[in-house]
Design a protein around this motif. Structure first.
Motif, mmCIF file in Angstrom:
data_model
loop_
_atom_site.group_PDB
_atom_site.id
_atom_site.type_symbol
_atom_site.label_atom_id
_atom_site.label_comp_id
_atom_site.label_asym_id
_atom_site.label_seq_id
_atom_site.Cartn_x
_atom_site.Cartn_y
_atom_site.Cartn_z
ATOM 1 N N THR A 222 1.046 -1.191 -0.045
ATOM 2 C CA THR A 222 -0.025 -0.124 -0.032
ATOM 3 C C THR A 222 0.908 1.360 0.026
ATOM 4 N N GLU A 223 2.101 1.018 0.759
ATOM 5 C CA GLU A 223 2.869 2.406 0.838
ATOM 6 C C GLU A 223 3.368 2.555 -0.685
ATOM 7 N N ALA A 224 3.952 1.349 -1.315
ATOM 8 C CA ALA A 224 4.229 1.559 -2.675
ATOM 9 C C ALA A 224 3.331 2.228 -3.601
ATOM 10 N N ARG A 225 2.197 1.444 -3.479
ATOM 11 C CA ARG A 225 0.971 2.032 -4.133
ATOM 12 C C ARG A 225 0.950 3.612 -4.068
ATOM 13 N N ASP A 226 1.009 3.978 -3.045
ATOM 14 C CA ASP A 226 0.778 5.417 -2.684
ATOM 15 C C ASP A 226 2.153 6.052 -3.479
ATOM 16 N N GLN A 227 3.159 5.727 -3.457
ATOM 17 C CA GLN A 227 4.290 6.240 -3.870
ATOM 18 C C GLN A 227 4.092 6.256 -5.529
ATOM 19 N N LEU A 228 3.601 5.339 -6.106
ATOM 20 C CA LEU A 228 3.138 5.051 -7.276
ATOM 21 C C LEU A 228 2.321 6.081 -7.767
ATOM 22 N N TYR A 229 1.211 6.240 -7.072
ATOM 23 C CA TYR A 229 0.185 7.521 -7.381
ATOM 24 C C TYR A 229 1.023 8.970 -7.277
ATOM 25 N N ASP A 230 1.837 9.139 -6.587
ATOM 26 C CA ASP A 230 2.701 10.095 -6.607
ATOM 27 C C ASP A 230 3.329 10.374 -7.894
ATOM 28 N N ARG A 231 3.823 9.250 -8.392
ATOM 29 C CA ARG A 231 4.467 9.183 -9.884
ATOM 30 C C ARG A 231 3.368 9.482 -10.741
ATOM 31 N N PHE A 232 2.405 8.846 -10.759
ATOM 32 C CA PHE A 232 1.243 9.155 -11.564
ATOM 33 C C PHE A 232 0.786 10.681 -11.698
ATOM 34 N N LEU A 233 0.771 11.470 -10.539
ATOM 35 C CA LEU A 233 0.554 12.841 -10.503
ATOM 36 C C LEU A 233 1.657 13.752 -11.269
ATOM 37 N N ASP A 234 2.890 13.135 -11.073
ATOM 38 C CA ASP A 234 4.067 13.737 -11.896
ATOM 39 C C ASP A 234 4.045 13.626 -13.281
ATOM 40 N N ALA A 235 3.538 12.176 -13.512
ATOM 41 C CA ALA A 235 3.339 11.809 -14.964
ATOM 42 C C ALA A 235 2.326 12.829 -15.708
ATOM 43 N N ILE A 236 1.200 12.809 -15.195
ATOM 44 C CA ILE A 236 0.249 13.618 -15.818
ATOM 45 C C ILE A 236 0.486 15.204 -16.093
ATOM 46 N N ASP A 237 1.467 15.737 -15.098
ATOM 47 C CA ASP A 237 2.002 17.004 -15.377
ATOM 48 C C ASP A 237 3.079 17.118 -16.168
ATOM 49 N N GLY A 238 3.563 15.970 -16.834
ATOM 50 C CA GLY A 238 4.414 15.720 -17.987
ATOM 51 C C GLY A 238 5.865 15.262 -17.445
ATOM 52 N N ASP A 239 6.026 15.024 -16.243
ATOM 53 C CA ASP A 239 7.530 14.321 -15.735
ATOM 54 C C ASP A 239 7.255 12.939 -15.419
ATOM 55 N N GLY A 240 7.495 12.373 -16.614
ATOM 56 C CA GLY A 240 7.593 10.753 -16.547
ATOM 57 C C GLY A 240 6.593 10.259 -17.559
ATOM 58 N N ASP A 241 6.866 9.140 -17.676
ATOM 59 C CA ASP A 241 5.888 8.241 -18.762
ATOM 60 C C ASP A 241 4.708 7.761 -18.029
ATOM 61 N N LEU A 242 3.472 8.055 -18.162
ATOM 62 C CA LEU A 242 2.381 7.750 -17.582
ATOM 63 C C LEU A 242 2.188 6.269 -17.858
ATOM 64 N N GLY A 243 2.237 5.749 -19.201
ATOM 65 C CA GLY A 243 2.330 4.281 -19.385
ATOM 66 C C GLY A 243 2.878 3.233 -18.384
ATOM 67 N N ASP A 244 4.269 3.730 -18.185
ATOM 68 C CA ASP A 244 4.888 2.916 -17.577
ATOM 69 C C ASP A 244 4.548 2.953 -15.706
ATOM 70 N N VAL A 245 4.264 4.040 -15.360
ATOM 71 C CA VAL A 245 3.656 4.383 -14.029
ATOM 72 C C VAL A 245 2.417 3.287 -13.761
ATOM 73 N N LEU A 246 1.596 3.457 -14.696
ATOM 74 C CA LEU A 246 0.221 2.721 -14.628
ATOM 75 C C LEU A 246 0.529 1.084 -14.614
ATOM 76 N N GLU A 247 1.762 0.548 -15.179
ATOM 77 C CA GLU A 247 1.895 -0.844 -15.345
ATOM 78 C C GLU A 247 2.462 -1.264 -13.867
ATOM 79 N N ALA A 248 2.857 -0.350 -13.152
ATOM 80 C CA ALA A 248 3.185 -0.580 -11.522
ATOM 81 C C ALA A 248 4.611 -1.193 -11.783
ATOM 82 N N GLU A 249 5.579 -0.619 -12.772
ATOM 83 C CA GLU A 249 6.784 -1.096 -12.695
ATOM 84 C C GLU A 249 7.621 -0.223 -11.552
ATOM 85 N N ASP A 250 8.922 -0.485 -11.716
ATOM 86 C CA ASP A 250 10.081 0.236 -10.889
ATOM 87 C C ASP A 250 9.350 0.468 -9.613
#
Length: 173
Positions: free
Chosen positions: A34-62
């Protein structure tokens, strides 16, 4: 007859400690995931702002292990009277495997050698991405998800999906 009753009690006591250990391992693994999921969600928020690949984040990788193994898993294990003995990414990298040792022991019994017997248990919790990007523009993102399709404006914080809509966390059988 009394001896048989006491031996049966020892087995029941051992089963209780073992079950308590498994519950602690399950809770700790779910907390880490759950903690890692919350970190993925933060990466999701960054990705929709243009900082990162949204597809990679949604695959729950890294998935990052940092606070998941250092804070979340030990906290939940401790709340269940156990200590984390191991914590890390599951073998396929899709979640966390957490090992715990119970703080409780079977205690003094008629069976020699059981007084210091603690139990080790292990559990694996998985993080699974539920969505894929179907369209991504500056003012609209569309996701194809398992339960429903999502469409939102990345600039509208109130209209963003929750972490639970994007990632599922569950115990592996």
């Amino acid at each position: 007859m009394l001896l048989i009753t006491l031996v049966f009690f020892v087995f029941a006591q051992a089963a209780f400690v073992r079950n308590k250990g498994q519950a602690a391992a399950d809770a700790a693994a779910l907390a880490a995931a759950t903690e890692a999921r919350d970190q993925l969600y933060d990466r999701f928020l960054d990705a929709i702002d243009g900082d990162g690949d949204l597809g990679d984040v949604l695959e729950a990788e890294d998935i990052a292990t940092g606070s998941a193994c250092d804070e979340a898993a030990p906290r939940l294990a401790g709340e269940n009277d156990a200590d984390v003995s191991s914590c890390g990414l599951a073998s396929d990298g899709s979640g966390f495997t957490v090992g715990v040792t119970t703080r409780d022991t079977i205690g003094d019994t008629v069976v020699p050698g059981t007084e210091d017997q603690a139990y080790d248990a292990e559990a694996t919790a998985v993080i699974r991405g539920l969505c894929e990007v179907s369209d991504e523009a500056d003012d609209q993102v569309e996701l194809d998800c398992d339960d429903e399709d999502l469409s939102f404006d990345p600039g509208d914080e109130d209209g963003l999906p929750d972490a639970r809509e994007l990632f599922q966390v569950y115990l592996e059988d």
